[in-house]
Design an enzyme around this catalytic site. Structure first.
Site, PDB file in Angstrom:
ATOM      1  N   VAL A  48      18.629  41.306  63.736  1.00  0.00           N
ATOM      2  CA  VAL A  48      19.432  40.102  64.010  1.00  0.00           C
ATOM      3  C   VAL A  48      18.708  39.192  65.001  1.00  0.00           C
ATOM      4  O   VAL A  48      18.593  37.978  64.782  1.00  0.00           O
ATOM      5  CB  VAL A  48      20.837  40.480  64.553  1.00  0.00           C
ATOM      6  CG1 VAL A  48      21.654  39.231  64.834  1.00  0.00           C
ATOM      7  CG2 VAL A  48      21.568  41.390  63.567  1.00  0.00           C
ATOM      8  N   ARG A  60      10.994  45.645  73.846  1.00  0.00           N
ATOM      9  CA  ARG A  60      10.322  46.837  74.398  1.00  0.00           C
ATOM     10  C   ARG A  60       8.836  46.791  74.093  1.00  0.00           C
ATOM     11  O   ARG A  60       8.007  47.105  74.913  1.00  0.00           O
ATOM     12  CB  ARG A  60      10.957  48.093  73.800  1.00  0.00           C
ATOM     13  CG  ARG A  60      11.954  48.736  74.744  1.00  0.00           C
ATOM     14  CD  ARG A  60      12.174  50.180  74.398  1.00  0.00           C
ATOM     15  NE  ARG A  60      12.519  50.294  72.971  1.00  0.00           N
ATOM     16  CZ  ARG A  60      13.691  50.704  72.525  1.00  0.00           C
ATOM     17  NH1 ARG A  60      14.609  51.053  73.363  1.00  0.00           N
ATOM     18  NH2 ARG A  60      13.941  50.781  71.233  1.00  0.00           N
ATOM     19  N   GLU A 100      31.325  36.869  68.613  1.00  0.00           N
ATOM     20  CA  GLU A 100      31.706  36.736  67.198  1.00  0.00           C
ATOM     21  C   GLU A 100      30.943  37.723  66.307  1.00  0.00           C
ATOM     22  O   GLU A 100      31.462  38.207  65.299  1.00  0.00           O
ATOM     23  CB  GLU A 100      31.440  35.292  66.740  1.00  0.00           C
ATOM     24  CG  GLU A 100      31.916  34.965  65.350  1.00  0.00           C
ATOM     25  CD  GLU A 100      33.411  35.144  65.171  1.00  0.00           C
ATOM     26  OE1 GLU A 100      34.182  34.354  65.689  1.00  0.00           O
ATOM     27  OE2 GLU A 100      33.817  36.111  64.486  1.00  0.00           O
ATOM     28  N   VAL A 118      32.018  42.003  65.331  1.00  0.00           N
ATOM     29  CA  VAL A 118      32.905  42.563  64.303  1.00  0.00           C
ATOM     30  C   VAL A 118      32.680  41.819  62.989  1.00  0.00           C
ATOM     31  O   VAL A 118      32.773  40.591  62.928  1.00  0.00           O
ATOM     32  CB  VAL A 118      34.396  42.439  64.706  1.00  0.00           C
ATOM     33  CG1 VAL A 118      35.294  43.002  63.602  1.00  0.00           C
ATOM     34  CG2 VAL A 118      34.661  43.149  66.019  1.00  0.00           C
ATOM     35  N   GLY A 168      30.060  41.115  61.128  1.00  0.00           N
ATOM     36  CA  GLY A 168      28.845  40.311  60.926  1.00  0.00           C
ATOM     37  C   GLY A 168      29.082  38.821  60.851  1.00  0.00           C
ATOM     38  O   GLY A 168      29.473  38.180  61.834  1.00  0.00           O
ATOM     39  N   ILE A 184      31.324  37.141  59.250  1.00  0.00           N
ATOM     40  CA  ILE A 184      32.701  36.660  59.028  1.00  0.00           C
ATOM     41  C   ILE A 184      33.304  36.130  60.333  1.00  0.00           C
ATOM     42  O   ILE A 184      33.340  36.852  61.328  1.00  0.00           O
ATOM     43  CB  ILE A 184      33.611  37.792  58.493  1.00  0.00           C
ATOM     44  CG1 ILE A 184      33.026  38.401  57.227  1.00  0.00           C
ATOM     45  CG2 ILE A 184      35.025  37.291  58.270  1.00  0.00           C
ATOM     46  CD1 ILE A 184      33.811  39.605  56.715  1.00  0.00           C
ATOM     47  N   GLY A 240      18.817  50.363  52.639  1.00  0.00           N
ATOM     48  CA  GLY A 240      18.834  49.915  54.032  1.00  0.00           C
ATOM     49  C   GLY A 240      20.225  49.603  54.551  1.00  0.00           C
ATOM     50  O   GLY A 240      20.372  49.070  55.647  1.00  0.00           O
ATOM     51  N   LYS A 285      35.136  48.590  66.183  1.00  0.00           N
ATOM     52  CA  LYS A 285      35.599  47.270  65.738  1.00  0.00           C
ATOM     53  C   LYS A 285      37.132  47.185  65.806  1.00  0.00           C
ATOM     54  O   LYS A 285      37.691  46.142  66.162  1.00  0.00           O
ATOM     55  CB  LYS A 285      35.073  46.993  64.329  1.00  0.00           C
ATOM     56  CG  LYS A 285      33.544  46.847  64.323  1.00  0.00           C
ATOM     57  CD  LYS A 285      32.951  46.954  62.936  1.00  0.00           C
ATOM     58  CE  LYS A 285      31.434  46.796  62.954  1.00  0.00           C
ATOM     59  NZ  LYS A 285      30.792  47.176  61.695  1.00  0.00           N
ATOM     60  N   GLY A 322      23.529  42.357  58.168  1.00  0.00           N
ATOM     61  CA  GLY A 322      22.383  41.564  57.685  1.00  0.00           C
ATOM     62  C   GLY A 322      21.883  40.655  58.793  1.00  0.00           C
ATOM     63  O   GLY A 322      22.687  40.080  59.539  1.00  0.00           O
TER      64      GLY A 322
HETATM   65  N1  HSE Z   1      26.560  49.830  60.177  1.00  0.00           N
HETATM   66  C1  HSE Z   1      27.395  48.696  60.055  1.00  0.00           C
HETATM   67  C2  HSE Z   1      27.988  48.646  58.640  1.00  0.00           C
HETATM   68  C3  HSE Z   1      26.609  47.438  60.353  1.00  0.00           C
HETATM   69  O1  HSE Z   1      27.620  49.460  57.781  1.00  0.00           O
HETATM   70  O2  HSE Z   1      28.834  47.820  58.387  1.00  0.00           O
HETATM   71  C4  HSE Z   1      27.409  46.319  60.917  1.00  0.00           C
HETATM   72  O3  HSE Z   1      28.082  46.636  62.096  1.00  0.00           O
END
Ligand code: HSE
Length: 435
Positions: free
Chosen positions: A17, A48, A130, A133, A135, A137, A188, A206, A308
């Site tokens: 992100v 890092r 925002e 929770v 992503g 939305i 992924g 969440k 994403g």
């Molecule tokens: N691991 C989370 C999911 C990613 O699968 O929705 C987003 O918080």
């Protein structure tokens, strides 16, 4: 071209992100400045390892390993390193040095949210989240602002994409949970260690955030009841589909105040049946959705990408524009509202419907004996069916749908059923939501 005052933006983390936030900020900086009324100067990115391979090519001179120095002197700090520490300490340092903070760190907010909001309020700064929770939305701002004048009765969300992807493949392709998880890992969606997803920890964090916002009450993560999807079998998913339901991992935040029931808030995560006609049943693949039942607004649904890099960066950049606008106008941040301070109810007090499958002796009087066990515990039956897939001539499978009952009453019923001479085994107990 209008000349704006520059705001110094410090970014902590350049992962999936973070690197997209940096890219979009560098590419669209001028346009965002016009929207915010302030220049948004990315002054550094704390990482890092500056030499790590990244999906996005970012200017090498922006990288630093000294997050602490970067934070001090920034107007806005974007924290996207995740985890509890050093994220918590860096956010506190940023707030105490007068910066607004944007974070996508759900684990940190669910664990130390009260401390961080308090710190922000003390110095008149604001914490934006925002991206924490669901992503991309928009759900935090609608709950915090758009619905602040309404009374919310219930928030029911599919807020974990990995588990929705797995359950959806079990339902639509007949894959086992192991097969579907392997595909989620290959694509992924799931982490190398998918425990936080499949055991419901991610969704519980969440739920803690959503319940706090919806009910103006601090809902600590320890008070969120949690069950993951590891116990959900292909047989359960297929039986549900045949009966007109979908199995979904739901994060449910509910205001309970009915006559006779304890007064308070419930926050819980578990796999449940929802009718295939419910809007949440149409949420497929790795998508997320949050369904809100509000007193005046009625039913609302928010749908989209729950994860994403680019998608989640959209939520972060929305917060950045809001934070910059606030800097331009001046004045203190708007703190969190915890004014209601409602009691958080234990799982035993929640009331819902249940779907129970039993293998029983196939002989006269068994149905009556089973019905008596339910009635002795105050659980009223709504439907009773004998399933077609009988195991052998001496065994019948009963599928029982209950009316609304407390979790405590249902647990006592299931325990009595398991001890009964006429019941061979209780093969499935699932809660029924959304009907
Ligand atoms: N691991 C989370 C999911 C990613 O699968 O929705 C987003 O918080």
């Amino acid at each position: 071209m209008i000349e704006y005052r520059n705001l110094r933006i410090a970014l902590l983390g350049a992962g999936n992100v973070g690197s997209q936030v940096a890219r979009l900020l560098l590419e669209n900086g001028r346009e965002l400045a016009d929207r915010a009324g302030a220049g948004l100067e990315l002054v550094g990115i704390a990482v890092r390892n500056p030499d790590a391979e990244r999906a996005v090519d970012l200017p090498r001179e922006l990288f630093t390993t000294d997050a602490q120095s970067l934070v001090v002197g920034a107007d806005i700090v974007i924290e996207l390193i995740g985890g509890l520490e050093p994220a918590r300490t860096l956010i506190l340092e940023a707030l105490n040095s007068g910066a607004d903070v944007i974070t996508g760190n759900k684990a940190l907010l669910a664990t130390h949210g009260a401390e961080l909001f308090e710190a922000a309020e003390q110095v008149g700064a604001q914490l934006y989240y925002e991206a924490a929770v669901a992503g991309a939305i928009p759900i935090i701002r609608p709950l915090r602002e758009s619905l602040a004048g309404d009374n919310i009765n219930r928030v029911m969300g599919i807020v974990n994409g990995t588990t929705n992807f797995i359950l959806d493949r079990m339902t639509t392709l007949g894959e086992s949970q192991e097969q579907a998880l392997a595909v989620a890992t290959d694509l992924g969606y799931a982490e190398a260690d998918p425990t936080a997803d499949i055991e419901g920890y991610d969704a519980a964090q969440k739920a803690s955030i959503l319940a706090g916002l919806a009910f103006h009450t601090i809902v600590p993560i320890e008070s969120v009841y949690r069950e993951g999807i590891t116990g959900v079998t292909l047989e359960q998913v297929e039986a549900a589909r045949r009966a007109g339901f979908a199995v979904k991992l739901l994060a449910i935040c509910e205001r309970i105040s009915a006559d006779g029931a304890p007064d308070g808030v419930s926050a819980r995560v578990y796999p449940a049946l929802i009718p295939s006609t419910h809007p949440l049943a149409a949420v497929h693949g790795g998508k997320n959705a949050v369904f809100i039942e509000a007193e005046a607004a009625g039913d609302l649904m928010f749908y989209g990408a729950g994860a994403g890099g680019t998608e989640t960066a959209s939520a972060v950049l929305g917060d950045l524009v809001s934070a910059a606008r606030r800097h331009v106008i001046g004045g203190p941040g708007v703190g969190e509202s915890h004014s209601a301070d409602l009691t958080i109810l234990p799982i035993d007090d929640i009331i819902t419907r249940y779907n129970v499958r039993l293998d029983v002796l196939d002989k006269p009087g068994v149905l009556a004996a089973v019905a008596t066990i339910f009635s002795e515990h105050g659980v009223s039956l709504e439907t009773v069916e004998q399933a077609v897939e009988e195991t052998d001539a001496a065994t019948a499978t009963l599928v029982i749908g209950t009316h609304r009952a407390t979790e405590a009453a249902l647990a006592a019923t299931v325990s009595a059923l398991a001890d009964s001479d006429v019941v061979r085994s209780v093969t499935s107990v699932l809660r029924v939501e959304g009907s």
